[in-house]
Design an enzyme around this catalytic site. Structure first.
Site, mmCIF file in Angstrom:
data_model
loop_
_atom_site.group_PDB
_atom_site.id
_atom_site.type_symbol
_atom_site.label_atom_id
_atom_site.label_comp_id
_atom_site.label_asym_id
_atom_site.label_seq_id
_atom_site.Cartn_x
_atom_site.Cartn_y
_atom_site.Cartn_z
ATOM 1 N N GLU A 51 16.069 50.099 4.129
ATOM 2 C CA GLU A 51 16.270 51.372 4.217
ATOM 3 C C GLU A 51 16.869 51.973 5.427
ATOM 4 O O GLU A 51 17.435 52.926 5.212
ATOM 5 C CB GLU A 51 14.958 52.197 3.936
ATOM 6 N N HIS A 94 2.319 54.952 -1.526
ATOM 7 C CA HIS A 94 3.129 55.323 -2.540
ATOM 8 C C HIS A 94 3.054 56.527 -3.127
ATOM 9 O O HIS A 94 3.185 56.678 -4.217
ATOM 10 C CB HIS A 94 3.311 54.130 -3.497
HETATM 11 C C1 LIG Z 1 9.860 49.590 2.515
HETATM 12 C C2 LIG Z 1 9.756 49.478 1.029
HETATM 13 N N1 LIG Z 1 10.840 49.303 0.247
HETATM 14 C C3 LIG Z 1 10.928 48.863 -0.917
HETATM 15 C C4 LIG Z 1 9.418 48.797 -1.681
HETATM 16 C C5 LIG Z 1 9.539 48.572 -3.166
HETATM 17 N N2 LIG Z 1 9.228 47.239 -3.391
HETATM 18 C C6 LIG Z 1 8.145 46.533 -3.637
HETATM 19 S S1 LIG Z 1 7.913 44.834 -3.690
HETATM 20 C C7 LIG Z 1 9.509 44.596 -3.473
HETATM 21 C C8 LIG Z 1 10.174 43.470 -3.665
HETATM 22 C C9 LIG Z 1 9.796 42.630 -2.423
HETATM 23 O O1 LIG Z 1 10.264 41.389 -2.492
HETATM 24 P P1 LIG Z 1 9.566 40.232 -1.575
HETATM 25 O O2 LIG Z 1 9.407 40.684 -0.222
HETATM 26 O O3 LIG Z 1 10.376 38.879 -2.088
HETATM 27 O O4 LIG Z 1 8.213 39.951 -2.102
HETATM 28 P P2 LIG Z 1 7.861 39.600 -3.872
HETATM 29 O O5 LIG Z 1 7.394 40.757 -4.476
HETATM 30 O O6 LIG Z 1 8.762 38.534 -4.502
HETATM 31 O O7 LIG Z 1 6.441 38.688 -3.539
HETATM 32 C C10 LIG Z 1 10.223 46.022 -3.379
HETATM 33 C C11 LIG Z 1 11.564 46.358 -3.296
HETATM 34 C C12 LIG Z 1 8.263 48.762 -0.776
HETATM 35 N N3 LIG Z 1 7.303 48.721 -1.130
HETATM 36 N N4 LIG Z 1 8.496 49.107 0.401
#
Ligand SMILES: Cc1ncc(C[n+]2csc(CCOP(=O)(O)OP(=O)(O)O)c2C)c(N)n1
Ligand SMILES: Cc1ncc(C[n+]2csc(CCOP(=O)(O)OP(=O)(O)O)c2C)c(N)n1
Ligand SMILES: [Mg+2]
Ligand SMILES: [Mg+2]
Lengths: 328, 336, 328, 336
Positions: free
Chosen positions: A58, A127
């Site tokens: 972000e 959230h």
């Molecule tokens: C700062 C932030 N940006 C976006 C999100 C939305 N979001 C939640 S999980 C996720 C993907 C995360 O991917 P990863 O770190 O690979 O974890 P995984 O879900 O694969 O375990 C996103 C974009 C968030 N929670 N926090």
């Protein structure tokens, strides 16, 4: 006029604006498949040169929006949940909202940030924020909070076509709410409030998602013989102070309802305006019905207890009526 | 042996222009330092003295419509990219004819019409902006590129990695131009930095080179390849120019330091020798390797002095900044 | 009591608190040599295990403060200029201010952030923000704004010994202002305002740096026969609402002076409190003298024109006196 | 050939414990998914199914006073580090007996007394927290370390680089444990990622290894070395466990996707085979390489089922969360 869901109005407006001007580019995390549904189908229509999934970063995305704008594009940056606005806050607070002034007006910054805000669905503290007061204080950025599907359309189109940075706060979880939405081109001017319900005894200013409980409160109040006018500012920057003051001149009483935490909230600011410019009209204390100064709890019973509800709004309004009126 | 016969006069002209541009930055900065020390400037200034070859080497190869972003130490980048000296001085004087009408000052000189997207008071602030501009350039398809100047201190900001990542994933035409002067304010960068900065770029598999940033020709050589790479659509590049900051982090540094110090006078002096100072050493090379003579350089010196003096006069003659401006320009077409 | 400079009071307090409790750790960019002078000499006394220069990475520093606190330390994180608080905003807004609630109270977060705020020295828009309204809205964080050397000492010691995250906003460029500072242990409780000058006609609430022009305004007003009471809240979270209301009950009139941008400012919030809880006492509109909703310009003449000045404060106060009073 | 004679019974016990812990996570998650699908839970859940060997392999080697930070997909880390199942379920049910008294929910399960500094709803949010905890551990000097679990998506957040940098510069005892499941929400990570993640760690010269994250013993082997490295004061480590997420990003994913898709059913199925599923494959290995029998595993299966059922009952029996709590705990000793 056709009835449409709030999220559908946003989706159609994005189609319309991207169709209308090929300088409009939309980026963000997961916008291709559209976690909120608002960007759905745009990728299939416009392809990766117009809409694109980004990495999770972000802080860079908000800065990139500035650079894209400087390079001549109209940027729509989807930030998903409003709390992630804090993650990308640096370039918002230090660049986007300041660069026009710092460059003496050289830089064009037609940027629309979109973020879903607000609680009520047990998403817990990270959230569910309502960050509009923080953004209002920055200066240099419009703050739009459409409460209805029609305004969702009209304000978004105006923001995207505008020349200034705007944040467009989309009511999370309002996807299902429906309302009439004008077909074709429909622009709602910034800084024009809407009277959602007319009344004479008390003015209720209800921000964003708070319109619904405010209208419910007005209905309850009507049953008690109190005529509440419900005003939806629609935009917080620019703010339609005149409309608020005009309503106050009529009713003499004001309740401001804000889902944000109370301290330095939009409710505070509107109350302050009333205490200054509207002072002569005030017949009673100005009440704020806002979130308490705490983060959002997860448990639904706790969340609900802190949320501005129709009951709390109605009680605040009834509480500032003269005794005579209340018992009449 | 007279080498004149071997010398291509166009190269002479180009080299002399490089020299003139470096000298202009040097003399302009010297004047600003003197004014700051004398208390005639409103804010403070961060001088670029000692690093001139980096900005000039890079910007000499850019198109006017290419973008750059700069830092708090931004005068050199602005001038090298063709920014107007008079307007910069008027800006730093806080006057109406400033390039930003007196609204930005030293840390925010910008000329969007020349692709100069601004000096920046936020360390690392230019990284994402240039990445975004590069995305715009890519979409537009006219071969523009963006160059992001940033310091070794800024390389510890996460936006550096984020920007390299998205630039790599999207193959953006951006050059991350790290000016490694070994210092971050009053901190010796090596004490707060893990590994070699260039390896952070290599981790993305991108074009990554380090070059003596006090050798303007060497800078040109490396950057020319980087520009070709980026303009051809092959994605981002990292170029690190190693250099040194001669003046304090900001003028009036001594006041801030209150007797403390983070480097020795000897260390500074070692970078000011004829072998290491970017201008002295290029001057020697001009004499030795081109057809130019001492008198050519003296003429340049005089011309530069004249421009600097004229800029001071321009700034002093300029009227006060417009008090209404914040109300008028914070938003376009709208009251704040 | 000895007279000391504001910055010296801070410096001595840091010595005192680090001496007192070896769990107090201070980190930040350039704290070893101390760009503002406030941390000067600490490194020589306490060494790198107690005070340490960090890389430039505000987003991580604020998060690290949380982790250090969770590991049992009292953290002082110096953020240099207040605008860099925005750079490190994510962990402030999403972690530091929310983790106590999110963990059901499990986490101890004795963290003091220090940042220099405010304009007036031609540092332009990125080195001059007054971010307290933004921080006040977050909830979950104390917001301290000492105006005098004595309060600089007493509030800092209280914050460092406290159990909650606090931001301690240090008036940039106030290094030279002197005042009496109690020797030895001196704690100012959070949430207690101070009456800086007594008066009967109008209350001027002056936040942080605004105390000085407010006192100057009070002096001017006195010459015009208007008796102004000047109240210094000292802390904005927790806020001493009772002291403000008590003064208002006495004077019936309120001017709030804030260096922050006006929209959703501390001034707005205090005005809103007056319009609610203090309504019965209000004899006149509540005035806010704040920064306009624009970034800080560089040119000193422009900066000065937007800054709350003694003249503007006095004019605001005089403007809400009854005619009779003014011409008396 | 009967291998029983070669088997060290302590190892059998340890391996069985690993199996039990993985199975507990699996069955607990399955139950949570079912409850979420049935609409009985307040919020939503992000399931760890398919990744169990990573959390269990790592946490089986940690001391109780070591720290971990976790992610939005945090149930597995919490349980593997010894978090109480009943209290976790009560938390996700939003009840008074929840580990966070119902204030945090699925995305915020934390048990500070066990060094579990919390699941986190901010992607990348744990990186700086664990780095700070590691700094605390270093200052304290009792040999504690911190493990930061994060995803491949989070590795694109700049705090990753920032944390690695400061951990390297200060030689902090932190293990950056990247669980690379190839997915970031509805985005295939490779489409938004430049280079190999491990090279970002190598750029700092740190201990960096990649391991099959679905092989609990392989995870243990690599992490054991990383822990030794960190505990001995040799600075940070990066370990990448390659794995796969079997369920949707969150329960009710289909609702969010509205018919769109980012992967095929075949891809998912390929990770659920007896060769790749971390539990099935370890079960086979237990039978083949240890003295344990099918009936031992069945007994574990039954015990786990009982614990999960008991946790559901515990959660259901727990009273509603305390409405006054936000007012009481947002600050210590102070009204909000
Ligand atoms: C700062 C932030 N940006 C976006 C999100 C939305 N979001 C939640 S999980 C996720 C993907 C995360 O991917 P990863 O770190 O690979 O974890 P995984 O879900 O694969 O375990 C996103 C974009 C968030 N929670 N926090
Ligand atoms: C976000 C942010 N943090 C801190 C500062 C204060 N600051 C100004 S310059 C500087 C050092 C920058 O070092 P480097 O990037 O190497 O640039 P140099 O000064 O060496 O040219 C710091 C810490 C800032 N301006 N912005
Ligand atoms: Mg440097
Ligand atoms: Mg992943």
């Amino acid at each position: 006029m056709p009835r449409k869901r709030y999220i559908q109005a946003i989706n159609e407006t994005l189609f319309q604006e991207m169709e209308r001007d090929d300088k409009v580019i939309l980026i963000g995390e997961d916008v291709e498949l559209a976690i909120f549904g608002d960007t759905r189908g745009l990728y299939e229509r416009f392809g990766p040169s117009r809409i694109r999934n980004t990495p999770i970063c972000e802080a860079t995305l908000t800065g990139m929006a500035v650079g894209m704008a400087a390079a001549g594009y109209r940027v729509i940056l989807h930030m998903m949940f409003s709390n992630f606005v804090y993650t990308g806050f640096d370039a918002i607070a230090n660049q986007m909202t300041k660069l026009r002034l710092m460059t003496g007006g050289q830089m064009e910054l037609p940027i629309t940030l979109i973020a879903g805000y607000g609680g009520g669905r047990a998403t817990a503290a990270q959230h569910s924020d309502s960050p509009h007061p923080v953004l209002m204080n920055l200066g240099g950025m419009n703050v739009l909070m459409p409460a209805t599907p029609a305004d969702a359309k009209g304000l978004l189109a105006t923001a995207v076509r505008g020349r200034n940075p705007s944040i467009y706060l989309e009511a999370s979880g309002r996807g299902g709410d429906s309302g009439e939405v004008p077909d074709g081109e429909y622009l709602v001017p910034l800084g024009k409030a809407a009277i959602a319900r007319e009344g004479t005894d008390v003015t209720i200013v209800a921000i964003g998602t708070m319109l619904k409980p405010a209208l419910a409160a007005a209905k309850k109040l009507a049953e008690e013989g109190i005529s509440a006018e419900v005003l939806d500012p629609r935009c917080l920057v620019p703010l339609d102070e005149e409309a608020i003051l005009a309503s106050l001149a009529k009713t003499g009483r004001l309740v401001v309802v804000d889902e944000a935490r109370d301290r330095c909230s939009a409710a505070s600011h509107i109350a302050a305006i009333a205490a200054d410019r509207g002072f002569a009209d005030l017949k009673a204390p100005v009440k704020r019905v806002a979130f308490e100064n705490v983060p959002m709890a997860y448990a639904p019973n706790v969340e609900a207890a802190y949320f501005p509800s129709a009951e709390r709004i109605a009680a605040a309004a009834a509480g500032i009526m003269t005794k005579a009126k209340v018992i009449s | 042996m007279n080498q004149l016969a071997n010398i291509d006069t166009e190269r002479d002209r180009n080299w002399l222009a490089l020299y003139e541009n470096m000298l202009l930055i040097r003399r302009a900065e010297e004047r600003l330092c003197a004014e700051a020390q004398a208390g005639t400037l409103p804010g403070t200034v961060h001088s670029y003295i000692g690093q001139e070859a980096s900005a000039v080497g890079v910007c000499s190869l850019l198109r006017e419509d290419d973008y750059i972003t700069s830092t708090h130490r931004g005068h050199g980048h602005y001038l090298a990219k063709g920014g107007d000296l008079d307007a910069m001085f008027a800006e730093i004087w806080g006057r109406a004819d400033g390039i930003c009408k007196g609204m930005g000052g030293s840390m925010h000189v910008a000329d969007v019409s020349r692709g100069i997207l601004g000096a920046n008071g936020i360390v690392g602030g230019g990284l994402a902006i240039s990445t975004g501009a590069a995305f715009g350039a890519q979409l537009e398809g006219k071969g523009k590129i963006a160059v992001c100047f940033f310091g070794d201190g800024a390389a510890n900001q996460g936006v550096f990695m984020e920007s390299m990542n998205i630039a790599t994933a999207w193959s953006l035409p951006v050059i991350f131009l790290c000016e490694n002067n070994g210092l971050s304010e009053f901190t010796v960068s090596s004490q707060v930095t893990g590994g070699d900065l260039i390896d952070r770029a290599r981790a993305f598999g991108m074009f990554a080179e380090q070059v003596d940033g006090n050798d303007v020709i060497a800078v040109q050589e490396v950057v020319a390849r980087a520009i070709d790479h980026a303009r051809a659509g092959n994605g981002p590049c990292y170029v690190e120019t190693t250099t040194y900051r001669i003046r304090g982090h900001l003028e009036a540094e001594d006041l801030f330091l209150g007797g403390g110090r983070y480097r020795t006078p000897e260390e500074i002096a070692a970078w000011q020798t004829a072998e290491r100072d970017p201008i002295l050493r290029f001057a020697r090379r001009l004499i030795e390797e081109t057809g130019l003579s001492e008198s050519d350089l003296t003429a340049v010196e005089e011309a530069v002095a004249g421009r600097v003096e004229a800029a001071v006069q321009f700034a002093n003659a300029s009227g006060p900044a417009d008090v209404e401006l914040p109300r008028r320009v914070t938003f376009a077409d709208q009251q704040p």
